[in-house]
Motif scaffolding. Structure first.
Motif, PDB file in Angstrom:
ATOM      1  N   ASN A   9       0.851  -1.185   0.000  1.00 60.72           N
ATOM      2  CA  ASN A   9       0.000   0.000   0.000  1.00 60.72           C
ATOM      3  C   ASN A   9       0.895   1.246   0.000  1.00 60.72           C
ATOM      4  OD1 ASN A   9      -1.758   2.105   0.482  1.00 60.72           O
ATOM      5  ND2 ASN A   9      -2.469   1.353   2.459  1.00 60.72           N
ATOM      6  N   PRO A  10       0.809   2.105  -1.035  1.00 55.62           N
ATOM      7  CA  PRO A  10       1.733   3.250  -1.141  1.00 55.62           C
ATOM      8  C   PRO A  10       1.692   4.183   0.064  1.00 55.62           C
ATOM      9  CG  PRO A  10       0.544   2.918  -3.204  1.00 55.62           C
ATOM     10  CD  PRO A  10      -0.094   2.020  -2.194  1.00 55.62           C
ATOM     11  N   GLU A  11       0.495   4.463   0.595  1.00 61.58           N
ATOM     12  CA  GLU A  11       0.384   5.354   1.751  1.00 61.58           C
ATOM     13  C   GLU A  11       1.109   4.761   2.951  1.00 61.58           C
ATOM     14  OE1 GLU A  11      -3.045   7.712   4.347  1.00 61.58           O
ATOM     15  OE2 GLU A  11      -3.576   5.888   3.247  1.00 61.58           O
ATOM     16  N   ALA A  12       0.929   3.464   3.158  1.00 63.23           N
ATOM     17  CA  ALA A  12       1.580   2.797   4.284  1.00 63.23           C
ATOM     18  C   ALA A  12       3.094   2.783   4.124  1.00 63.23           C
ATOM     19  CB  ALA A  12       1.055   1.374   4.424  1.00 63.23           C
ATOM     20  N   LEU A  13       3.565   2.536   2.909  1.00 64.60           N
ATOM     21  CA  LEU A  13       5.009   2.470   2.684  1.00 64.60           C
ATOM     22  C   LEU A  13       5.674   3.831   2.858  1.00 64.60           C
ATOM     23  CD1 LEU A  13       5.260  -0.016  -0.323  1.00 64.60           C
ATOM     24  CD2 LEU A  13       5.569  -0.465   2.122  1.00 64.60           C
ATOM     25  N   ARG A  14       4.962   4.905   2.484  1.00 60.70           N
ATOM     26  CA  ARG A  14       5.510   6.250   2.722  1.00 60.70           C
ATOM     27  C   ARG A  14       5.632   6.523   4.214  1.00 60.70           C
ATOM     28  NH1 ARG A  14       2.220   7.602  -1.776  1.00 60.70           N
ATOM     29  NH2 ARG A  14       0.496   8.184  -0.390  1.00 60.70           N
ATOM     30  N   LEU A  15       4.614   6.116   4.965  1.00 58.44           N
ATOM     31  CA  LEU A  15       4.648   6.310   6.415  1.00 58.44           C
ATOM     32  C   LEU A  15       5.737   5.449   7.042  1.00 58.44           C
ATOM     33  CD1 LEU A  15       3.367   7.581   8.941  1.00 58.44           C
ATOM     34  CD2 LEU A  15       1.809   5.615   9.009  1.00 58.44           C
ATOM     35  N   LEU A  16       5.846   4.211   6.594  1.00 55.59           N
ATOM     36  CA  LEU A  16       6.868   3.305   7.118  1.00 55.59           C
ATOM     37  C   LEU A  16       8.265   3.848   6.836  1.00 55.59           C
ATOM     38  CD1 LEU A  16       7.655   0.624   8.425  1.00 55.59           C
ATOM     39  CD2 LEU A  16       7.388  -0.467   6.189  1.00 55.59           C
ATOM     40  N   ASP A  17       8.458   4.393   5.647  1.00 50.86           N
ATOM     41  CA  ASP A  17       9.748   4.980   5.296  1.00 50.86           C
ATOM     42  C   ASP A  17      10.071   6.167   6.207  1.00 50.86           C
ATOM     43  OD1 ASP A  17      12.077   5.218   3.494  1.00 50.86           O
ATOM     44  OD2 ASP A  17      11.142   7.102   2.900  1.00 50.86           O
ATOM     45  N   SER A  18       9.070   6.992   6.497  1.00 50.37           N
ATOM     46  CA  SER A  18       9.274   8.127   7.408  1.00 50.37           C
ATOM     47  C   SER A  18       9.680   7.643   8.795  1.00 50.37           C
ATOM     48  CB  SER A  18       7.997   8.969   7.499  1.00 50.37           C
ATOM     49  OG  SER A  18       7.727   9.613   6.280  1.00 50.37           O
TER      50      SER A  18
END
Length: 438
Positions: free
Chosen positions: A134-143
């Protein structure tokens, strides 16, 4: 630095009011989350602790088990969608190695995504589906990974003015924190509005999210001065997140590594799990925490890994002059409790000759007092508030993996390396693990 039980038991116990979290930790963590329970003065700390304890005690931790189990199973059963890229299953003595998601990923990434998704399930009743890209989740995980990396770096260079320099790295870290807080604030606003419009319905529910419990505890606080501000609520959610995501991922990676290196221990634990859950993972979900808490060998393994490879350091700062066992301790003095030394200090362990060895069976006959163990979650009034949550995540994860899979080190010759640069807890480069279906 101390490993003297008579000394540190006073710091964490009878004299705990004279100490606070270490200044270095407050500086680094407070840069991102200035209102976290780890940062403020004594009075504000007591206010935050009271609310968090109330909310955590009301939370149903049974919700964490199915989330962990289902995410683990997804990783162990999902094959790549592109059939042309798949490698054939390999049948070996250990079992069958399938081309599954868990075997394609770095093991720490697999673990991190499972705990990441499970935390959000419990706190917000939202499944990020990071394992499903999930792109939104991966952006948050990366942060989140960037923040933990920066905290590890800044512990080694604790000069705040350097963190504010307009460098590319500093800007990246600040943006990561902004992304995380924006995300948390979105859920906080939504839940506050939901509580305002549907309070009676939410109160009637048997199970509520952790965020709902925090908002209810805050609203029901009779003393207005005892309530948390909006910014304080945001920072507590962020704090709990890192405790259950970053720290928990570290512990699980340690345990899986030791189990992969010690196949006899792995077999013995699998047998205990199969006896407790004869119908496999479905039983883990159905029976949940009530059974997981009663598995002695699983508990012994977790304790032994914490003893031989402690993943956190316990540090305190003296906030008023005091005296411990005849020794004066001045305001501003730092106390670092040597978790590594405690784990191998002979007089703590009945002078066992093999304290450098991984042997969970030692816990069957020897039960040290709480303050003689390694203190992975701290002790006393400042014990980690997310201890129960982290413990249930760990046990659920191990049960889900081990019931029907054997773990084997991908590179048996890879050494274990302690490192601070992987996050803000003490981590090891534990290498990668392959999972064989049995």
């Amino acid at each position: 630095m101390t490993r003297d039980k008579d000394f540190y038991s006073q710091v964490l116990g009878a004299k705990q009011e004279d100490f606070t979290y270490s200044i270095s930790f407050k500086k680094v963590y407070g840069y991102y989350f200035p209102n976290s329970i780890f940062v403020p003065d004594e009075e504000k700390w007591k206010k935050i602790r009271k609310l968090l304890t109330r909310a955590l005690n009301k939370t149903s931790y049974d919700l964490i088990v199915p989330s962990i189990v289902n995410n683990v199973l997804y990783s162990l059963e999902t094959k790549t969608e592109n059939e042309e890229e798949r490698t054939p299953s390999e049948k070996r003595e250990q079992g069958t190695k399938d081309d599954i998601l868990a075997n394609r990923m770095k093991t720490i990434d697999f673990i991190s995504r499972v705990t990441f998704d499970a935390f959000h399930d419990l706190v917000y009743e939202w499944n990020p589906q990071s394992l499903k890209e999930n792109p939104e989740a991966l952006r948050l995980l990366d942060s989140c990974n960037l923040i933990t990396m920066s905290i590890g770096e800044r512990f080694l260079l604790p000069y705040r003015f350097l963190w504010k320099l307009p460098t590319k790295k500093n800007k990246t870290y600040d943006k990561a924190c902004e992304n995380l807080k924006t995300f948390v604030e979105k859920f906080l606003i939504e839940q506050k509005e939901l509580l305002r419009t549907n309070k009676e319905q939410i109160l009637a529910q048997k199970q509520r999210s952790l965020l709902q419990e925090m908002l209810l505890a805050n609203e029901l606080e009779e003393d207005e001065k005892g309530r948390l501000s909006y910014d304080e609520l945001v920072d507590q959610v962020c704090t709990l997140f890192f405790a259950s995501f970053d720290t928990t991922s570290t512990v699980i990676s340690f345990i899986l590594n030791y189990l992969a290196r010690n196949q006899d221990v792995q077999d013995k634990l699998r047998q205990e799990l199969k006896e407790a859950f004869p119908n496999g993972e479905a039983d883990v979900i159905e029976k949940g925490i009530s059974v997981l808490e009663k598995l002695p060998y699983l508990v012994n393994i977790i304790e032994e890994v914490a003893r031989i490879s402690p993943f956190t350091a316990v540090a305190r700062e003296c906030i008023r002059d005091t005296e411990i066992n005849g020794y004066p301790v001045k305001k501003g003095d730092s106390v670092l409790i040597d978790n590594v030394g405690i784990g191998v200090k002979p007089d703590h362990w009945n002078f066992m000759p093999d304290l450098d060895k991984f042997r969970p069976e030692r816990w069957e006959t020897f039960k040290p007092a709480a303050l003689e163990k390694t203190l992975q979650f701290g002790f006393g009034g400042r014990i980690c508030p997310g201890k129960r949550l982290a413990t249930y995540e760990i046990k659920s994860f191990i049960a889900a993996v081990l019931l029907n899979h054997r773990m084997v080190l991908r590179n048996p010759d890879e050494k274990l390396i302690f490192s601070f640069d992987l996050g803000f807890t003490l981590k090891k480069g534990t290498g990668d693990i392959d999972f064989y279906r049995i």
